[in-house]
Design an enzyme around this catalytic site. Structure first.
Site, PDB file in Angstrom:
ATOM      1  N   ALA A   1      -3.613 -10.193  19.028  1.00 29.25           N
ATOM      2  CA  ALA A   1      -3.155  -9.348  20.133  1.00 29.25           C
ATOM      3  C   ALA A   1      -1.986  -8.477  19.699  1.00 29.25           C
ATOM      4  CB  ALA A   1      -2.758 -10.232  21.325  1.00 29.25           C
ATOM      5  N   GLY A   2      -1.924  -8.193  18.375  1.00 29.35           N
ATOM      6  CA  GLY A   2      -0.864  -7.339  17.860  1.00 29.35           C
ATOM      7  C   GLY A   2      -1.239  -5.871  17.931  1.00 29.35           C
ATOM      8  N   ALA A   3      -0.480  -5.058  17.199  1.00 28.33           N
ATOM      9  CA  ALA A   3      -0.646  -3.601  17.274  1.00 28.33           C
ATOM     10  C   ALA A   3      -2.062  -3.174  16.901  1.00 28.33           C
ATOM     11  CB  ALA A   3       0.368  -2.928  16.357  1.00 28.33           C
TER      12      ALA A   3
ATOM     13  N   ASP B   1      -1.085   1.887  11.299  1.00 29.25           N
ATOM     14  CA  ASP B   1      -1.460   0.477  11.471  1.00 29.25           C
ATOM     15  C   ASP B   1      -2.256   0.268  12.754  1.00 29.25           C
ATOM     16  OD1 ASP B   1      -0.052  -0.478   9.139  1.00 29.25           O
ATOM     17  OD2 ASP B   1       1.777  -0.052  10.237  1.00 29.25           O
TER      18      ASP B   1
ATOM     19  N   ASP C   1       3.934   0.285   9.164  1.00 32.30           N
ATOM     20  CA  ASP C   1       4.475  -1.063   8.993  1.00 32.30           C
ATOM     21  C   ASP C   1       5.669  -1.348   9.896  1.00 32.30           C
ATOM     22  OD1 ASP C   1       2.506  -1.343   7.157  1.00 32.30           O
ATOM     23  OD2 ASP C   1       3.797  -1.308   5.388  1.00 32.30           O
TER      24      ASP C   1
ATOM     25  N   TYR D   1      16.540  30.439  -5.154  1.00 28.60           N
ATOM     26  CA  TYR D   1      17.748  30.026  -4.429  1.00 28.60           C
ATOM     27  C   TYR D   1      18.573  31.268  -4.108  1.00 28.60           C
ATOM     28  CZ  TYR D   1      21.473  26.966  -2.855  1.00 28.60           C
ATOM     29  OH  TYR D   1      22.410  26.336  -2.095  1.00 28.60           O
TER      30      TYR D   1
ATOM     31  N   ASN E   1      -8.164   1.849   5.497  1.00 27.75           N
ATOM     32  CA  ASN E   1      -7.512   2.948   6.226  1.00 27.75           C
ATOM     33  C   ASN E   1      -7.453   4.250   5.444  1.00 27.75           C
ATOM     34  OD1 ASN E   1      -7.109   1.003   8.140  1.00 27.75           O
ATOM     35  ND2 ASN E   1      -4.953   1.482   8.481  1.00 27.75           N
TER      36      ASN E   1
ATOM     37  N   LYS F   1       1.637   4.965  -0.086  1.00 26.26           N
ATOM     38  CA  LYS F   1       0.978   5.717   0.975  1.00 26.26           C
ATOM     39  C   LYS F   1       1.017   7.217   0.671  1.00 26.26           C
ATOM     40  CE  LYS F   1      -1.122   5.273   4.969  1.00 26.26           C
ATOM     41  NZ  LYS F   1      -0.659   4.537   6.130  1.00 26.26           N
TER      42      LYS F   1
END
Length: 771
Positions: free
Chosen positions: A199-201, A166, A141, A43, A323, A98
């Protein structure tokens, strides 16, 4: 596996997160902070120096800070797993999780950031303002359709990788699975007809990615909660679903699936029935990826369509689309070339790397982790998350694609980079990869007496593939070939030899030689012929006669029964008084060389000195500077006892014989390893640093020590390495894994290379201790 939504699972999950320090992460300093000087450097005032260097040259931020290895995992909590819009605060455990995965699988540091956002534009402004802090942004998300707009705008505004996992994570992993499933089912991507449930992401991102892999847009039918997106649907002009409107008579998911080659499910549980699957084309591909429960459960899909390849997002069935196979390694490759974005080329490269890896033989460490044997086929189209090779396959592929597509800010040598990544997997991997590379530089022949053992055959396959050397397998040819076929081992014809000692033309000559060598040791001509039918003796004679360069054996033999014929047939190297056993312990603090751990049971001062000399020279073979500690329960004469006095005499013997070596003792193990303590207790120490060659007063102590470190300390152990033989002889442990067999074969090849150098009159600078 405990169901996390059961009462027991709930209790375990809450205890896991709350026990001890709450949560799953902490910040740990990477520099010492133990003195006032340390604090003044970390520092004020010392920190001003790197600040001004970065001010003058912004690229130096990667040199003086952690930015190049720091990723933000960011969410607004609007679409958390299968929990929905639970808000940013409740999403924090997921974001911490994550971050743990980033660290575990790719050694990437993460700050999780949960944003209480008023709108998409507010979210974008907040994230964009964080760019100076991070090397990359992992969006997580965020509900559709906002997620598309957010990612698109952030990619335009930011000069670091922005990746919505996602969308793209599922696309890349399932894309790898699609490449392999299509190959197994005999279908071309340009020909397959795909029905998308959802039909989502994720559904949109996966479908777009499949087009990048070669699927034709006109062969895709997408369904939302109201049915098929066909041209009869009335959609607003700005509705993103208009991209997927198709001319088709089908209105329902069931109608769309008739004749389809593939179902991609990213919708909700139970939406697909067994009856719907019956109408699909022969050899269909069924990816039911809704979480936590798929559109149709795995057993029902397999029972209904036995000709199908089925994948889900669940870990309790084959072909899990997870994933974690993607984002850690994609970011690793992107960060290491300072990519300004993660583009389509990088994502396609990741998918192809995963697909290719799944076609390779699976390491035993992976099989052991999951308790079953995996091999490429309908039940194994995607690598497992705990396969340590994923890092060294995906990250280099992504880095290369970034350089080739012009988004990398630094250029790297891919082979060197892959080697460096091996180091992230642990010290043992990095050290042994150096020996594998050295072996491959000048391969030799290695004989395996246990040539019909599946572990040996799998190791021989890797050995041949990596060009470490040419395996010679001893045994009955029919049995060996049957095992290769039954185990589906990828051992290419022509890459190995099979020798049957009972039928080999040289068997009689070998028997005669053994009789001449041992006739005064009780070996009759008849006994010599019987011994030459035994594969261990035959293999040793092959090495003695230079028909093979080295031998790897002992998987199914007692150690003594393996060493005895080696001593009788191959013998000691000229000038060597005895053999010794060594283990290389890959501790996080550095390499430690233990001896004697396997050969010399009872020690005297002469034996101790001999063993220490051989192991010190062996340490040089591993590119280490040996500092030898002769261990005892006494420190420099603190206890007067015959055993500690013997160790002290061994020190004096070795010092007179080898004044070039750093040797000290007798001393206790903790004093040997703690150099500050050693200097405090005995300022006259002749070591210049902590000991790395530890010589135990007897075999019992050495054997117990290495096994305790390996089992309780989790320290990888490489060995046993047999030192002092006239030609390379490697003795395996009975519980040896395939990976360890490959490593020991590589050491054997390197030892043969050294032996040839010595025989040719070449002085090997690194020593010849492994010969």
């Amino acid at each position: 596996m405990t169901n996390p939504r059961s009462s027991r699972g709930k209790r375990e999950a809450l205890e896991f997160h709350s026990k001890g320090r709450p949560g799953k992460i902490q910040v740990v300093p990477t520099k010492p902070l133990t003195t006032q000087r340390d604090l003044s450097l970390a520092y004020s005032p010392g920190v001003a120096e790197p600040c001004m260097e970065i001010f003058r040259n912004p690229a130096d931020v990667y040199k003086y800070t952690a930015r190049g290895n720091l990723v933000a995992v960011i969410t607004d909590g609007t679409a958390v797993l299968g929990l929905g819009d639970i808000g940013p605060l409740a999403s924090k455990p997921v974001m911490e999780g994550k971050g743990v995965l980033f660290k575990k699988f790719a050694d990437i540091d993460v700050f999780d950031i949960e944003i209480s956002s008023k709108s998409s534009d507010h979210f974008i402004e907040t994230v964009a303002a964080l760019e100076p802090t991070f090397g990359g942004i992992n969006l997580e998300d965020i509900k559709a359709p906002e997620c598309f707009y957010i990612e698109e705008q952030l990619k335009k505004r930011m000069n670091i990788p922005v990746f919505h996992d996602d969308q793209h994570g599922t696309a890349i992993i399932s894309g790898a699975g699609l490449l392999n499933a299509a190959e197994i089912q005999g279908k071309k991507l340009a020909d397959i007809k795909i029905v998308v449930s959802g039909a989502g992401a994720s559904a949109v991102a996966c479908t777009r990615f499949y087009l990048s892999l070669g699927v034709k847009p006109e062969h895709v039918l997408m369904c939302d909660s109201k049915g098929v997106l066909n041209t009869r649907r009335q959609l607003a002009e700005d509705d993103p679903k208009r991209e997927w409107l198709r001319e088709t008579p089908a209105d329902t998911l069931a109608e769309a699936l008739v004749g389809a080659d593939m179902l991609l499910g990213l919708s909700r549980a139970g939406l697909v029935t067994a009856e719907m699957l019956k109408g699909m084309a022969p050899k269909p591909i069924i990816f039911a990826l809704a979480n936590p429960d798929p559109e149709i459960d795995y057993p029902t899909a397999r029972a209904t369509r036995p000709d199908a390849i089925v994948a889900t997002g669940r870990s309790d069935y084959n072909n899990q689309v997870n994933n974690v196979l993607g984002f850690p390694f994609i970011f690793r490759g992107a960060l290491d070339v300072r990519a300004t974005q993660i583009n389509e080329a990088m994502k396609v490269a990741a998918a192809h790397a995963l697909a290719e890896l799944a076609r390779r033989d699976v390491p035993q460490v992976v099989n052991a982790a999951y308790g079953e044997e995996f091999r490429f086929g309908p039940d194994y189209i995607i690598p497992k998350p705990f396969d340590p090779r994923v890092l060294t396959w995906v990250a280099p592929a992504v880095a290369k694609a970034a350089m080739d597509s012009g988004v990398a800010q630094v250029q790297i040598e891919i082979d060197v980079y892959r080697e460096r990544l091996q180091g992230l997997l642990g010290g043992a991997t990095a050290v042994m990869r150096r020996f594998v590379r050295r072996a491959a530089g000048s391969p030799r022949t290695v004989v395996f007496p246990e040539g019909d053992d599946p572990r040996i055959l799998k190791a021989a396959s890797i050995m041949a593939e990596e060009r470490i050397g040419r395996p010679i397998l001893l045994g009955e040819p029919r049995k060996i070939l049957e095992t290769i076929k039954a185990q589906d081992i990828d051992l290419a014809p022509g890459s190995y030899d099979i020798v049957d000692p009972r039928a080999d033309d040289a068997a009689e000559a070998y028997a005669n030689k053994l009789h001449r060598m041992r006739q005064r040791k009780g070996v009759t001509a008849e006994l010599a012929r019987l011994l030459m039918r035994e594969r261990n003796h035959f293999g040793m004679m092959m090495v003695a006669e230079r028909r093979a360069d080295g031998i790897v054996t002992g998987l199914n033999f007692a150690y003594s029964d393996t060493v005895r014929p080696a001593l009788q047939i191959i013998g000691l190297r000229p000038g060597v008084r005895r053999i010794a056993g060594m283990y290389l312990m890959l501790h996080k603090a550095g390499m430690l060389f233990f001896g004697d751990t396997t050969v010399n049971v009872d020690m005297d001062e002469g034996t101790l000195a001999d063993v220490a000399e051989m192991i010190a020279d062996a340490a040089r073979t591993f590119d280490a500077v040996p500092r030898v500690a002769m261990l005892s329960f006494s420190n420099f004469g603190s206890v007067r006892d015959g055993r500690s006095a013997m160790v002290a005499r061994a020190v004096e013997i070795l010092r007179k014989r080898r004044p070039d070596l750093e040797v000290e003792g007798e001393m206790q193990a903790n004093v040997a390893l703690d150099f500050e303590m050693q200097q405090r207790i005995f300022p006259a120490t002749r070591l210049t640093g902590p000991a790395n060659v530890l010589i135990f007063p007897n075999l019992e102590a050495g054997n117990v020590a290495y096994k305790l470190m390996r089992e309780l300390g989790g320290v990888p152990a490489v060995g046993p390495v047999l030192l002092g033989m006239n030609r390379p002889v490697t003795v395996l442990e009975r519980d040896c894994t395939v990976d360890n067999i490959v490593h020991m074969a590589a050491l054997t090849v390197v030892a043969a290379q050294k032996a040839d150098e010595v025989a040719a009159g070449v002085t090997a600078a690194a020593g010849t201790a492994l010969v």
